[in-house]
Motif scaffolding. Structure first.
Motif, PDB file in Angstrom:
ATOM      1  N   ARG A  27       0.840  -1.213   0.000  1.00 31.52           N
ATOM      2  CA  ARG A  27       0.000   0.000   0.000  1.00 31.52           C
ATOM      3  C   ARG A  27       0.870   1.256   0.000  1.00 31.52           C
ATOM      4  N   SER A  28       1.923   1.251   0.791  1.00 34.49           N
ATOM      5  CA  SER A  28       2.823   2.417   0.839  1.00 34.49           C
ATOM      6  C   SER A  28       3.484   2.649  -0.504  1.00 34.49           C
ATOM      7  N   LEU A  29       3.950   1.584  -1.149  1.00 32.48           N
ATOM      8  CA  LEU A  29       4.571   1.725  -2.473  1.00 32.48           C
ATOM      9  C   LEU A  29       3.585   2.284  -3.490  1.00 32.48           C
ATOM     10  N   LEU A  30       2.390   1.756  -3.500  1.00 34.99           N
ATOM     11  CA  LEU A  30       1.407   2.189  -4.492  1.00 34.99           C
ATOM     12  C   LEU A  30       0.980   3.641  -4.271  1.00 34.99           C
ATOM     13  N   ARG A  31       1.013   4.116  -3.027  1.00 33.90           N
ATOM     14  CA  ARG A  31       0.707   5.531  -2.770  1.00 33.90           C
ATOM     15  C   ARG A  31       1.775   6.448  -3.364  1.00 33.90           C
ATOM     16  N   LEU A  32       2.982   5.933  -3.567  1.00 37.71           N
ATOM     17  CA  LEU A  32       4.075   6.742  -4.104  1.00 37.71           C
ATOM     18  C   LEU A  32       4.103   6.790  -5.630  1.00 37.71           C
ATOM     19  N   VAL A  33       3.312   5.933  -6.283  1.00 42.24           N
ATOM     20  CA  VAL A  33       3.277   5.929  -7.756  1.00 42.24           C
ATOM     21  C   VAL A  33       2.875   7.319  -8.243  1.00 42.24           C
ATOM     22  N   SER A  50      15.964   4.075  -3.819  1.00 50.55           N
ATOM     23  CA  SER A  50      16.168   3.578  -2.456  1.00 50.55           C
ATOM     24  C   SER A  50      15.244   4.270  -1.467  1.00 50.55           C
ATOM     25  N   SER A  51      14.975   5.536  -1.682  1.00 45.92           N
ATOM     26  CA  SER A  51      14.079   6.267  -0.784  1.00 45.92           C
ATOM     27  C   SER A  51      12.645   5.760  -0.890  1.00 45.92           C
ATOM     28  N   VAL A  52      12.233   5.355  -2.095  1.00 47.88           N
ATOM     29  CA  VAL A  52      10.899   4.783  -2.273  1.00 47.88           C
ATOM     30  C   VAL A  52      10.767   3.528  -1.407  1.00 47.88           C
ATOM     31  N   MET A  53      11.751   2.647  -1.503  1.00 45.64           N
ATOM     32  CA  MET A  53      11.693   1.394  -0.753  1.00 45.64           C
ATOM     33  C   MET A  53      11.749   1.637   0.748  1.00 45.64           C
ATOM     34  N   MET A  54      12.659   2.515   1.162  1.00 47.56           N
ATOM     35  CA  MET A  54      12.821   2.756   2.593  1.00 47.56           C
ATOM     36  C   MET A  54      11.593   3.428   3.201  1.00 47.56           C
ATOM     37  N   HIS A 111      20.695   0.383  -8.297  1.00 47.62           N
ATOM     38  CA  HIS A 111      19.256   0.577  -8.478  1.00 47.62           C
ATOM     39  C   HIS A 111      18.505  -0.536  -7.767  1.00 47.62           C
ATOM     40  N   MET A 112      17.269  -0.229  -7.377  1.00 42.65           N
ATOM     41  CA  MET A 112      16.434  -1.253  -6.769  1.00 42.65           C
ATOM     42  C   MET A 112      14.981  -1.047  -7.142  1.00 42.65           C
ATOM     43  N   ALA A 113      14.227  -2.135  -7.057  1.00 43.60           N
ATOM     44  CA  ALA A 113      12.802  -2.133  -7.366  1.00 43.60           C
ATOM     45  C   ALA A 113      12.133  -3.126  -6.423  1.00 43.60           C
ATOM     46  N   ALA A 114      10.827  -3.054  -6.316  1.00 41.42           N
ATOM     47  CA  ALA A 114      10.088  -3.984  -5.460  1.00 41.42           C
ATOM     48  C   ALA A 114       9.102  -4.780  -6.294  1.00 41.42           C
ATOM     49  N   ARG A 115       9.130  -6.104  -6.115  1.00 42.69           N
ATOM     50  CA  ARG A 115       8.124  -6.965  -6.714  1.00 42.69           C
ATOM     51  C   ARG A 115       7.020  -7.156  -5.683  1.00 42.69           C
ATOM     52  N   LEU A 116       5.803  -6.852  -6.077  1.00 41.04           N
ATOM     53  CA  LEU A 116       4.671  -7.009  -5.181  1.00 41.04           C
ATOM     54  C   LEU A 116       4.175  -8.458  -5.207  1.00 41.04           C
ATOM     55  N   ILE A 117       3.302  -8.797  -4.298  1.00 44.14           N
ATOM     56  CA  ILE A 117       2.813 -10.168  -4.193  1.00 44.14           C
ATOM     57  C   ILE A 117       2.171 -10.644  -5.491  1.00 44.14           C
ATOM     58  N   ASP A 118       1.512  -9.744  -6.224  1.00 45.80           N
ATOM     59  CA  ASP A 118       0.850 -10.147  -7.473  1.00 45.80           C
ATOM     60  C   ASP A 118       1.819 -10.257  -8.653  1.00 45.80           C
ATOM     61  N   GLY A 119       3.106 -10.017  -8.435  1.00 40.29           N
ATOM     62  CA  GLY A 119       4.111 -10.125  -9.496  1.00 40.29           C
ATOM     63  C   GLY A 119       4.382  -8.829 -10.224  1.00 40.29           C
ATOM     64  N   SER A 120       3.623  -7.779  -9.936  1.00 39.76           N
ATOM     65  CA  SER A 120       3.895  -6.478 -10.552  1.00 39.76           C
ATOM     66  C   SER A 120       5.082  -5.830  -9.838  1.00 39.76           C
ATOM     67  N   TRP A 121       5.596  -4.769 -10.429  1.00 42.45           N
ATOM     68  CA  TRP A 121       6.797  -4.113  -9.903  1.00 42.45           C
ATOM     69  C   TRP A 121       6.550  -2.627  -9.695  1.00 42.45           C
ATOM     70  N   VAL A 122       7.223  -2.061  -8.707  1.00 40.17           N
ATOM     71  CA  VAL A 122       7.213  -0.619  -8.447  1.00 40.17           C
ATOM     72  C   VAL A 122       8.662  -0.184  -8.310  1.00 40.17           C
ATOM     73  N   TRP A 123       9.006   0.939  -8.974  1.00 38.12           N
ATOM     74  CA  TRP A 123      10.340   1.516  -8.808  1.00 38.12           C
ATOM     75  C   TRP A 123      10.325   2.970  -9.222  1.00 38.12           C
ATOM     76  N   GLY A 129      10.879   9.707 -15.051  1.00 34.37           N
ATOM     77  CA  GLY A 129      10.874  10.884 -14.188  1.00 34.37           C
ATOM     78  C   GLY A 129       9.876  10.796 -13.052  1.00 34.37           C
ATOM     79  N   GLN A 130       9.451   9.569 -12.734  1.00 31.63           N
ATOM     80  CA  GLN A 130       8.509   9.381 -11.631  1.00 31.63           C
ATOM     81  C   GLN A 130       8.547   7.942 -11.133  1.00 31.63           C
ATOM     82  N   VAL A 131       7.850   7.702 -10.024  1.00 27.77           N
ATOM     83  CA  VAL A 131       7.687   6.347  -9.509  1.00 27.77           C
ATOM     84  C   VAL A 131       6.630   5.671 -10.376  1.00 27.77           C
ATOM     85  N   VAL A 132       6.952   4.464 -10.881  1.00 28.79           N
ATOM     86  CA  VAL A 132       6.046   3.752 -11.773  1.00 28.79           C
ATOM     87  C   VAL A 132       5.644   2.413 -11.185  1.00 28.79           C
ATOM     88  N   HIS A 133       4.478   1.934 -11.632  1.00 30.16           N
ATOM     89  CA  HIS A 133       3.960   0.616 -11.281  1.00 30.16           C
ATOM     90  C   HIS A 133       3.762  -0.123 -12.588  1.00 30.16           C
TER      91      HIS A 133
END
Length: 170
Positions: A27-33, A50-54, A111-123, A129-133
Motif C-alpha cells: 500500500r505504501s509503495l502504491l501511494r508513491l506511484v 532507495s528512498s521509495v523502498m525505505m 538501483h532497486m525495485a520492489a516486486r509485489l505479491i501479485d508479481g507487478s513491480w514498483v520503482w 521521471g517518476q515512480v512507476v507501477h
C-alpha cells in the motif's frame, strides 16, 4: 501419534504479522506511484529508488528515519538488523521481493525495485521521471520502462532478496 505436527501459536502469529507487513508495504509503495523522480531525493520535490523502498518499509514497520539506512548498498543486507535476507529456493510467490541491480557491473548495486505479491513491480524510474507501477496488463504501455529491469532481473548483475520483517520483531 507419530507424524502429528502441532503449529505453535507464536509461529502462526509471525506469519500473520508478515502478511500484514507485506500488505502495508505494498500500500505504501502504491501511494508513491506518480511521485516525481529525483536522484538522491527523499521528499515531496522528488524521490529516488532507495528512498521509495525505505519509505514504504518504514511506514509498514512504523519506525522513524534514523532506524533505517537510505542507500541501496546498505539495504541489500549489510545494514542494521539484516534488512534483507537471501531468496530461498524455490522462490516464494506469496511474498514481496526487493530487486537490486548493478547496471555497470562494478560490484555495487545502483538501483532497486520492489516486486509485489501479485508479481507487478514498483520503482523510481529516472527515464520516466517518476515512480512507476508495472504489471502484466500494463506492459505494452510501460514497455520502455519495463526494459529498465526486465533484462537484468535474473541475470548475473542482479539479485532478488526478501525483506527480513522478523528481524525487526526479535
Amino acid at each position: 501419534m507419530s507424524g502429528l505436527v502441532i503449529e505453535r501459536p507464536e509461529k502462526a502469529d509471525k506469519k500473520v504479522d508478515i502478511d500484514r507487513l507485506e500488505r502495508a508495504f505494498e500500500r505504501s509503495l502504491l501511494r508513491l506511484v506518480g511521485s516525481p523522480y529525483r536522484f538522491g531525493g527523499r521528499g515531496k520535490t522528488g524521490i529516488d529508488c532507495s528512498s521509495v523502498m525505505m519509505r514504504a518499509i518504514r511506514e509498514a514497520l512504523r519506525i522513524n528515519v534514523a532506524d533505517l539506512r537510505w542507500m541501496t548498498a546498505d539495504q541489500i543486507g549489510r545494514g542494521r538488523r539484516q534488512l534483507t535476507v537471501e531468496m530461498p529456493d524455490p522462490e516464494p510467490t506469496n511474498r514481496c521481493a526487493l530487486g537490486f541491480f548493478d547496471w555497470d557491473e562494478d560490484g555495487i548495486y545502483e538501483h532497486m525495485a520492489a516486486r509485489l505479491i501479485d508479481g507487478s513491480w514498483v520503482w523510481a524510474s529516472s527515464t520516466v521521471g517518476q515512480v512507476v507501477h508495472v504489471d502484466e496488463e500494463a506492459r505494452h504501455r510501460w514497455r520502455r520502462q519495463w526494459r529498465e529491469i526486465e533484462g537484468s532481473l535474473y541475470g548475473p548483475t542482479s539479485t532478488l532478496r526478501l525483506i527480513n520483517w522478523t528481524g525487526w520483531h526479535s
